[in-house]
Design a protein around this motif. Structure first.
Motif, PDB file in Angstrom:
ATOM      1  N   PRO A   1       0.835  -1.193   0.000  1.00 28.35           N
ATOM      2  CA  PRO A   1       0.000   0.000   0.000  1.00 28.35           C
ATOM      3  C   PRO A   1       0.876   1.252   0.000  1.00 28.35           C
ATOM      4  O   PRO A   1       2.043   1.212   0.393  1.00 28.35           O
ATOM      5  N   ARG A   2       0.317   2.355  -0.435  1.00 28.11           N
ATOM      6  CA  ARG A   2       1.072   3.609  -0.559  1.00 28.11           C
ATOM      7  C   ARG A   2       1.770   3.998   0.748  1.00 28.11           C
ATOM      8  O   ARG A   2       2.910   4.481   0.741  1.00 28.11           O
ATOM      9  N   GLU A   3       1.121   3.747   1.890  1.00 25.48           N
ATOM     10  CA  GLU A   3       1.689   4.192   3.170  1.00 25.48           C
ATOM     11  C   GLU A   3       2.939   3.415   3.570  1.00 25.48           C
ATOM     12  O   GLU A   3       3.637   3.810   4.516  1.00 25.48           O
ATOM     13  N   GLN A   4       3.257   2.342   2.854  1.00 27.20           N
ATOM     14  CA  GLN A   4       4.466   1.572   3.153  1.00 27.20           C
ATOM     15  C   GLN A   4       5.612   1.840   2.173  1.00 27.20           C
ATOM     16  O   GLN A   4       6.692   1.263   2.302  1.00 27.20           O
ATOM     17  N   VAL A   5       5.390   2.729   1.224  1.00 31.39           N
ATOM     18  CA  VAL A   5       6.410   3.015   0.212  1.00 31.39           C
ATOM     19  C   VAL A   5       7.686   3.560   0.846  1.00 31.39           C
ATOM     20  O   VAL A   5       8.802   3.105   0.551  1.00 31.39           O
ATOM     21  N   ASP A   6       7.556   4.552   1.728  1.00 29.49           N
ATOM     22  CA  ASP A   6       8.741   5.161   2.339  1.00 29.49           C
ATOM     23  C   ASP A   6       9.535   4.149   3.159  1.00 29.49           C
ATOM     24  O   ASP A   6      10.769   4.159   3.144  1.00 29.49           O
ATOM     25  N   ALA A   7       8.840   3.276   3.863  1.00 30.92           N
ATOM     26  CA  ALA A   7       9.534   2.273   4.662  1.00 30.92           C
ATOM     27  C   ALA A   7      10.291   1.300   3.767  1.00 30.92           C
ATOM     28  O   ALA A   7      11.422   0.915   4.068  1.00 30.92           O
ATOM     29  N   TRP A   8       9.672   0.903   2.652  1.00 32.62           N
ATOM     30  CA  TRP A   8      10.317  -0.080   1.787  1.00 32.62           C
ATOM     31  C   TRP A   8      11.634   0.434   1.198  1.00 32.62           C
ATOM     32  O   TRP A   8      12.614  -0.301   1.112  1.00 32.62           O
ATOM     33  N   ILE A   9      11.684   1.685   0.802  1.00 29.32           N
ATOM     34  CA  ILE A   9      12.895   2.197   0.154  1.00 29.32           C
ATOM     35  C   ILE A   9      13.947   2.676   1.151  1.00 29.32           C
ATOM     36  O   ILE A   9      15.060   3.019   0.754  1.00 29.32           O
ATOM     37  N   SER A  10      13.622   2.679   2.442  1.00 28.27           N
ATOM     38  CA  SER A  10      14.580   3.140   3.450  1.00 28.27           C
ATOM     39  C   SER A  10      15.543   2.024   3.846  1.00 28.27           C
ATOM     40  O   SER A  10      15.108   0.948   4.279  1.00 28.27           O
ATOM     41  N   PRO A  11      16.867   2.247   3.758  1.00 30.25           N
ATOM     42  CA  PRO A  11      17.825   1.229   4.187  1.00 30.25           C
ATOM     43  C   PRO A  11      17.845   1.031   5.702  1.00 30.25           C
ATOM     44  O   PRO A  11      18.427   0.066   6.194  1.00 30.25           O
ATOM     45  N   ARG A  12      17.209   1.920   6.438  1.00 31.19           N
ATOM     46  CA  ARG A  12      17.151   1.775   7.898  1.00 31.19           C
ATOM     47  C   ARG A  12      16.110   0.744   8.324  1.00 31.19           C
ATOM     48  O   ARG A  12      16.121   0.279   9.456  1.00 31.19           O
ATOM     49  N   GLU A  13      15.204   0.412   7.418  1.00 30.67           N
ATOM     50  CA  GLU A  13      14.150  -0.559   7.725  1.00 30.67           C
ATOM     51  C   GLU A  13      14.581  -1.952   7.282  1.00 30.67           C
ATOM     52  O   GLU A  13      15.266  -2.119   6.275  1.00 30.67           O
ATOM     53  N   LYS A  14      14.165  -2.954   8.032  1.00 30.17           N
ATOM     54  CA  LYS A  14      14.379  -4.331   7.641  1.00 30.17           C
ATOM     55  C   LYS A  14      13.246  -4.754   6.695  1.00 30.17           C
ATOM     56  O   LYS A  14      12.071  -4.664   7.070  1.00 30.17           O
TER      57      LYS A  14
END
Length: 203
Positions: free
Chosen positions: A173-186
């Motif tokens: 979903p759109r609200e998870q886009v930023d998390a997916w592209i962040s190298p800080r997130e697993k």
């Protein structure tokens, strides 16, 4: 599998495409006919893809679809998909899985129905998540000859489209886009948010 998708000329996609058009990387792709701004997207084409720039800002880049993998002997083959189940272990994807994730915006993706023997039929479907007008496909990218290239991640199919094919793209979903592209997130922590309810229609 995901081997073709579509970009509509829509109000949602227009600013994404316009940002790609302003990218300083675009002139380095010498074949203008390979750049897709609307219509059908296929492997080896240059397409708008969302990732972080060196300053950590979300940016739209022109990226060629497919990793070039050397073949035995001479030449290379184009790898367009990566399995989400094994991407973290495969040498071709391991680094990208950890720190070079991207999002591929699309209106929908295409898939051909396969028979019981796994052979593609002539029935083609346009597929996207329910109650969404834009599809956010998860991908991985790397640099080849100084320019970014990407693959699309695939997963086990949702139940309602299992009859079409035994794989489907990983979509968020759109609200998870930023998390997916962040190298800080697993990335493993984001997978539970993957879209599983699909709408589809034959073409």
């Amino acid at each position: 599998m995901c081997g073709q998708y579509f970009l509509e000329e829509s109000p949602e996609l227009r600013p994404i495409v316009e940002e790609m058009n302003r990218s300083p990387l675009l002139p380095y792709y010498p074949d203008e006919s390979a750049v897709v701004r609307a219509g059908e997207a296929a492997p080896s084409r240059v397409l708008p893809v969302i990732a972080l720039n060196r300053a950590g800002k979300k940016t739209v880049f022109p990226m060629k679809w497919g990793f070039s993998i050397p073949k035995t002997g001479t030449g290379s083959r184009l790898l367009i998909n990566a399995r989400v189940e094994t991407a973290a272990q495969k040498s071709a994807f391991r680094e990208a899985w950890a720190v070079h994730r991207c999002i591929v915006p699309a209106s929908w993706y295409f898939e051909w129905e396969h028979d019981d023997a796994g052979k593609a039929t002539k029935t083609k479907y346009a597929i996207r998540p329910q109650r969404q007008s834009l599809t956010w496909l998860c991908g991985l990218y790397r640099l080849e000859q100084g320019l970014p290239v990407f693959v699309i991640l695939t997963r086990e199919p949702a139940e309602d489209i299992r009859f079409i094919h035994d794989r489907m793209p990983l979509m968020l979903p759109r609200e998870q886009v930023d998390a997916w592209i962040s190298p800080r997130e697993k990335p493993e922590s984001i997978l539970p948010f993957a879209q599983t309810r699909m709408r589809f229609q034959s073409q």
